[in-house]
Design a protein around this motif. Structure first.
Motif, PDB file in Angstrom:
ATOM      1  N   LEU A 115      39.381  67.264  74.831  1.00 11.29           N
ATOM      2  CA  LEU A 115      39.568  65.771  76.363  1.00 11.29           C
ATOM      3  C   LEU A 115      39.727  65.997  77.375  1.00 11.29           C
ATOM      4  O   LEU A 115      39.992  65.282  78.504  1.00 11.29           O
ATOM      5  N   ASP A 116      39.862  67.494  78.173  1.00 14.61           N
ATOM      6  CA  ASP A 116      40.498  67.360  79.447  1.00 14.61           C
ATOM      7  C   ASP A 116      39.013  68.085  80.572  1.00 14.61           C
ATOM      8  O   ASP A 116      39.384  68.334  81.756  1.00 14.61           O
ATOM      9  N   ASP A 117      37.628  68.317  79.389  1.00 15.98           N
ATOM     10  CA  ASP A 117      36.856  68.512  80.789  1.00 15.98           C
ATOM     11  C   ASP A 117      35.297  67.706  79.957  1.00 15.98           C
ATOM     12  O   ASP A 117      34.494  68.346  80.372  1.00 15.98           O
ATOM     13  N   ILE A 118      35.256  66.337  80.635  1.00  7.62           N
ATOM     14  CA  ILE A 118      34.239  64.865  79.812  1.00  7.62           C
ATOM     15  C   ILE A 118      33.698  65.218  81.232  1.00  7.62           C
ATOM     16  O   ILE A 118      34.356  64.122  82.244  1.00  7.62           O
ATOM     17  N   ILE A 119      32.420  64.956  81.932  1.00  5.38           N
ATOM     18  CA  ILE A 119      31.815  64.794  83.048  1.00  5.38           C
ATOM     19  C   ILE A 119      30.928  64.147  82.458  1.00  5.38           C
ATOM     20  O   ILE A 119      29.648  63.682  81.399  1.00  5.38           O
ATOM     21  N   LEU A 120      30.448  62.757  82.591  1.00  8.98           N
ATOM     22  CA  LEU A 120      29.962  61.673  82.440  1.00  8.98           C
ATOM     23  C   LEU A 120      29.035  61.595  83.877  1.00  8.98           C
ATOM     24  O   LEU A 120      29.285  61.055  84.718  1.00  8.98           O
ATOM     25  N   VAL A 166      43.574  60.505  78.681  1.00 11.03           N
ATOM     26  CA  VAL A 166      42.429  60.420  79.462  1.00 11.03           C
ATOM     27  C   VAL A 166      41.250  59.983  80.079  1.00 11.03           C
ATOM     28  O   VAL A 166      41.097  59.279  80.782  1.00 11.03           O
ATOM     29  N   ARG A 167      41.704  61.465  81.028  1.00  6.66           N
ATOM     30  CA  ARG A 167      41.012  60.894  82.173  1.00  6.66           C
ATOM     31  C   ARG A 167      38.979  61.964  82.556  1.00  6.66           C
ATOM     32  O   ARG A 167      39.016  62.717  83.093  1.00  6.66           O
ATOM     33  N   VAL A 168      38.057  61.321  82.465  1.00  6.96           N
ATOM     34  CA  VAL A 168      36.684  61.570  82.657  1.00  6.96           C
ATOM     35  C   VAL A 168      36.727  61.559  84.537  1.00  6.96           C
ATOM     36  O   VAL A 168      36.860  60.547  84.915  1.00  6.96           O
ATOM     37  N   GLN A 169      35.412  62.552  84.457  1.00  6.66           N
ATOM     38  CA  GLN A 169      34.515  62.638  85.708  1.00  6.66           C
ATOM     39  C   GLN A 169      33.920  61.848  85.345  1.00  6.66           C
ATOM     40  O   GLN A 169      32.942  62.486  84.194  1.00  6.66           O
ATOM     41  N   PHE A 170      33.161  61.026  86.315  1.00  5.43           N
ATOM     42  CA  PHE A 170      32.252  59.873  86.468  1.00  5.43           C
ATOM     43  C   PHE A 170      32.148  59.593  87.854  1.00  5.43           C
ATOM     44  O   PHE A 170      32.344  59.388  88.692  1.00  5.43           O
ATOM     45  N   THR A 171      30.496  59.923  87.763  1.00  4.08           N
ATOM     46  CA  THR A 171      29.367  59.550  89.356  1.00  4.08           C
ATOM     47  C   THR A 171      28.667  58.730  88.534  1.00  4.08           C
ATOM     48  O   THR A 171      27.546  59.333  87.908  1.00  4.08           O
ATOM     49  N   PRO A 172      28.526  57.410  88.249  1.00  3.68           N
ATOM     50  CA  PRO A 172      27.092  56.619  88.623  1.00  3.68           C
ATOM     51  C   PRO A 172      26.437  57.621  89.766  1.00  3.68           C
ATOM     52  O   PRO A 172      26.401  57.361  90.357  1.00  3.68           O
ATOM     53  N   ARG A 205      16.036  47.602  85.786  1.00  2.00           N
ATOM     54  CA  ARG A 205      16.771  47.386  84.526  1.00  2.00           C
ATOM     55  C   ARG A 205      16.508  48.797  83.831  1.00  2.00           C
ATOM     56  O   ARG A 205      15.954  50.129  83.835  1.00  2.00           O
ATOM     57  N   GLY A 206      18.037  49.570  82.761  1.00  2.00           N
ATOM     58  CA  GLY A 206      18.609  50.347  82.420  1.00  2.00           C
ATOM     59  C   GLY A 206      19.774  51.416  82.702  1.00  2.00           C
ATOM     60  O   GLY A 206      19.608  51.292  84.196  1.00  2.00           O
ATOM     61  N   ILE A 207      20.172  52.123  82.247  1.00  2.00           N
ATOM     62  CA  ILE A 207      21.194  52.840  81.833  1.00  2.00           C
ATOM     63  C   ILE A 207      20.832  54.547  81.240  1.00  2.00           C
ATOM     64  O   ILE A 207      20.757  53.971  79.881  1.00  2.00           O
ATOM     65  N   LEU A 208      20.966  54.936  81.880  1.00  2.00           N
ATOM     66  CA  LEU A 208      20.889  56.900  80.965  1.00  2.00           C
ATOM     67  C   LEU A 208      22.363  57.048  81.404  1.00  2.00           C
ATOM     68  O   LEU A 208      22.210  57.389  82.929  1.00  2.00           O
ATOM     69  N   ALA A 209      22.676  57.695  80.302  1.00  2.00           N
ATOM     70  CA  ALA A 209      24.219  58.390  80.959  1.00  2.00           C
ATOM     71  C   ALA A 209      23.811  59.799  80.492  1.00  2.00           C
ATOM     72  O   ALA A 209      23.496  60.276  79.631  1.00  2.00           O
ATOM     73  N   THR A 210      24.542  60.616  81.043  1.00  2.00           N
ATOM     74  CA  THR A 210      24.312  62.409  81.049  1.00  2.00           C
ATOM     75  C   THR A 210      25.571  62.701  80.434  1.00  2.00           C
ATOM     76  O   THR A 210      26.150  62.707  81.477  1.00  2.00           O
ATOM     77  N   VAL A 211      26.201  62.893  79.505  1.00  2.00           N
ATOM     78  CA  VAL A 211      27.608  63.299  79.119  1.00  2.00           C
ATOM     79  C   VAL A 211      27.784  65.022  78.503  1.00  2.00           C
ATOM     80  O   VAL A 211      27.527  65.489  77.527  1.00  2.00           O
ATOM     81  N   TYR A 212      28.609  65.961  79.444  1.00  2.00           N
ATOM     82  CA  TYR A 212      29.121  66.977  79.313  1.00  2.00           C
ATOM     83  C   TYR A 212      30.285  66.699  78.532  1.00  2.00           C
ATOM     84  O   TYR A 212      31.439  66.865  79.234  1.00  2.00           O
ATOM     85  N   GLY A 240      29.587  76.565  72.514  1.00  2.00           N
ATOM     86  CA  GLY A 240      30.422  75.957  72.723  1.00  2.00           C
ATOM     87  C   GLY A 240      30.544  74.196  73.866  1.00  2.00           C
ATOM     88  O   GLY A 240      30.925  74.083  74.071  1.00  2.00           O
ATOM     89  N   ARG A 241      29.358  74.107  74.653  1.00  2.00           N
ATOM     90  CA  ARG A 241      29.234  73.006  75.259  1.00  2.00           C
ATOM     91  C   ARG A 241      27.493  72.339  74.722  1.00  2.00           C
ATOM     92  O   ARG A 241      26.717  72.807  74.587  1.00  2.00           O
ATOM     93  N   THR A 242      27.735  71.005  74.726  1.00  2.00           N
ATOM     94  CA  THR A 242      26.686  70.250  74.215  1.00  2.00           C
ATOM     95  C   THR A 242      26.799  68.812  75.329  1.00  2.00           C
ATOM     96  O   THR A 242      27.983  68.949  76.571  1.00  2.00           O
ATOM     97  N   ILE A 243      25.262  68.709  75.217  1.00  2.00           N
ATOM     98  CA  ILE A 243      25.208  67.713  75.660  1.00  2.00           C
ATOM     99  C   ILE A 243      24.595  65.827  75.145  1.00  2.00           C
ATOM    100  O   ILE A 243      23.684  65.548  74.247  1.00  2.00           O
ATOM    101  N   VAL A 244      25.132  65.204  75.406  1.00  2.00           N
ATOM    102  CA  VAL A 244      24.896  63.363  74.922  1.00  2.00           C
ATOM    103  C   VAL A 244      24.971  63.370  75.829  1.00  2.00           C
ATOM    104  O   VAL A 244      24.833  62.911  76.916  1.00  2.00           O
ATOM    105  N   ILE A 245      23.654  62.222  75.099  1.00  2.00           N
ATOM    106  CA  ILE A 245      22.747  61.179  76.549  1.00  2.00           C
ATOM    107  C   ILE A 245      22.378  60.302  75.538  1.00  2.00           C
ATOM    108  O   ILE A 245      21.825  60.086  74.494  1.00  2.00           O
ATOM    109  N   ALA A 246      22.733  59.476  76.784  1.00  2.00           N
ATOM    110  CA  ALA A 246      23.172  57.242  75.726  1.00  2.00           C
ATOM    111  C   ALA A 246      22.015  56.648  76.655  1.00  2.00           C
ATOM    112  O   ALA A 246      21.887  56.687  78.180  1.00  2.00           O
ATOM    113  N   ALA A 247      20.939  55.666  76.386  1.00  2.00           N
ATOM    114  CA  ALA A 247      20.306  54.759  76.499  1.00  2.00           C
ATOM    115  C   ALA A 247      20.204  53.356  76.610  1.00  2.00           C
ATOM    116  O   ALA A 247      20.875  53.409  75.508  1.00  2.00           O
ATOM    117  N   LEU A 248      20.486  52.155  77.240  1.00  2.00           N
ATOM    118  CA  LEU A 248      20.391  50.742  76.765  1.00  2.00           C
ATOM    119  C   LEU A 248      20.085  49.889  78.457  1.00  2.00           C
ATOM    120  O   LEU A 248      19.708  50.411  78.960  1.00  2.00           O
TER     121      LEU A 248
END
Length: 342
Positions: free
Chosen positions: A169-174, A227-233, A240-247, A300-308
């Motif tokens: 929970l301490d190193d979430i990058i969005l 919980v405080r995420v690092q977030f840069t848009p 149209r569209g959003i693509l979020a890459t989460v580390y 031990g690192r994972t990448i999650v990508i969401a699109a809407l």
């Protein structure tokens, strides 16, 4: 049964998107449209792509007779929205698409939006409108606060992982990319074609973007700790569209399993096969959100990508989904449009 609908702020992009969705909704009828800047005009003049619809003329919101209106969508800017909603009939069901009722702490609202909340007493009854996670509360609500489009995308990628305890929970990058319609329809110099096309830029850098208020609120509530995420848009030259890459730190298989289990019965949340990545092209104009998972070369690192689509699942589609619940209508009604490709 047909439900009579009003839309306040109908001349913006989210207003137009609401009308596009309601056009094929089996149980909604548009009874009133308000847009103070376009009063007296027909929607065919404001949005020619809607000229096939039989719609009432645009009036001021004060002119609407709310007797017989079953639900009102409010698609106004923040600050204006709370001032208008506080004057609407107390028994009216409302779905607000602005930021005004998203944050349960009115002090947090003032910090992020720069002005005191003008309807603090109404904030207490507002339900956060992320449908898949507040379904029962929304069903019983009178006032639902639609989420931010960026906030919705990030939460679809992360909520099951935080709730399931499968990531740190301490190193979430969005890292998020958003199309220009997310900034609304008002004229802005940096959104002119010559200023925006053929380039991209980050904004809200360093923890200043307002949707962080929603991430802080929702993720901390889920985790039972701060919980405080690092977030840069980033603003991309697409409509149209959003693509979020989460580390995140966590096992890729456990992350994929947590998302797959959480969304197995959700009609609009599609978790892709392991290693397959979503694209904004594949959800354009639809109420679907696609989520992909990949391991990283760093163990031990994972990448999650969401699109809407920011205007549909990120805003107006979400609003219709919530309205369906509030009105006792099938949740997917009017929302099963296939994405538009290419």
């Amino acid at each position: 049964m047909t439900h009579r609908i009003a839309i306040i702020g109908a001349s913006g992009y989210t207003g137009a998107e609401l009308l596009r969705l309601i056009a094929t909704h089996p149980e909604m009828e548009v009874a009133a449209l308000a847009a103070n800047s376009k009063v007296g005009q027909q929607m065919a003049q404001v949005f020619p792509h809607l000229r096939h619809m039989d719609l009432p003329p645009l009036v001021t919101w004060e002119e609407i007779d709310f007797d017989g209106i079953d639900l009102c969508f409010c698609a106004l800017p923040h600050k204006t929205s709370q001032e208008v909603i506080s004057k609407l009939p107390r028994g009216l069901k409302i779905v607000d698409l602005s930021a005004d009722f998203r944050l349960t702490d009115t002090g947090a609202y003032e910090r992020w939006y720069g002005n005191p909340h003008a309807a603090a007493e109404m904030q207490q009854e507002a339900v956060y409108g992320l449908t898949e996670f507040y379904r029962e509360e929304i069903r019983a609500a009178r006032l639902v606060a639609g989420t931010g489009c960026n906030a919705a995308t990030g939460q679809f990628a992360l909520r099951p992982l935080i709730a399931g305890g499968v990531i740190g929970l301490d190193d979430i990058i969005l890292d998020l990319k958003c199309g220009v319609s997310g900034a609304g329809r008002s004229l802005k110099e940096n959104l002119l074609h010559a200023e925006l096309s053929e380039g991209t830029n980050a904004y809200g850098v360093g923890g200043t973007h307002r949707h962080l208020g929603e991430f802080d609120q929702e993720f901390s509530k889920l985790a039972g700790r701060e919980v405080r995420v690092q977030f840069t848009p980033h603003l991309l030259p697409m409509n149209r569209g959003i693509l979020a890459t989460v580390y995140v730190s966590g096992d890729p298989a456990a992350v994929h399993a947590a998302l797959s289990e959480a969304y197995a019965a959700e009609p609009f949340l599609q978790v892709l096969p392991m290693g397959e990545m979503p694209s904004t092209h594949h959800v354009r104009g639809s109420n679907f959100c696609h989520v992909g998972v990949s391991g990283d070369r760093v163990s031990g690192r994972t990448i999650v990508i969401a699109a809407l689509d920011n205007l549909t699942k990120g805003s107006s589609g979400q609003a219709v989904q919530n309205a369906n619940l509030m009105l006792g209508v099938e949740e997917t009604a009017g929302l099963m449009l296939a994405p538009c490709f290419p």
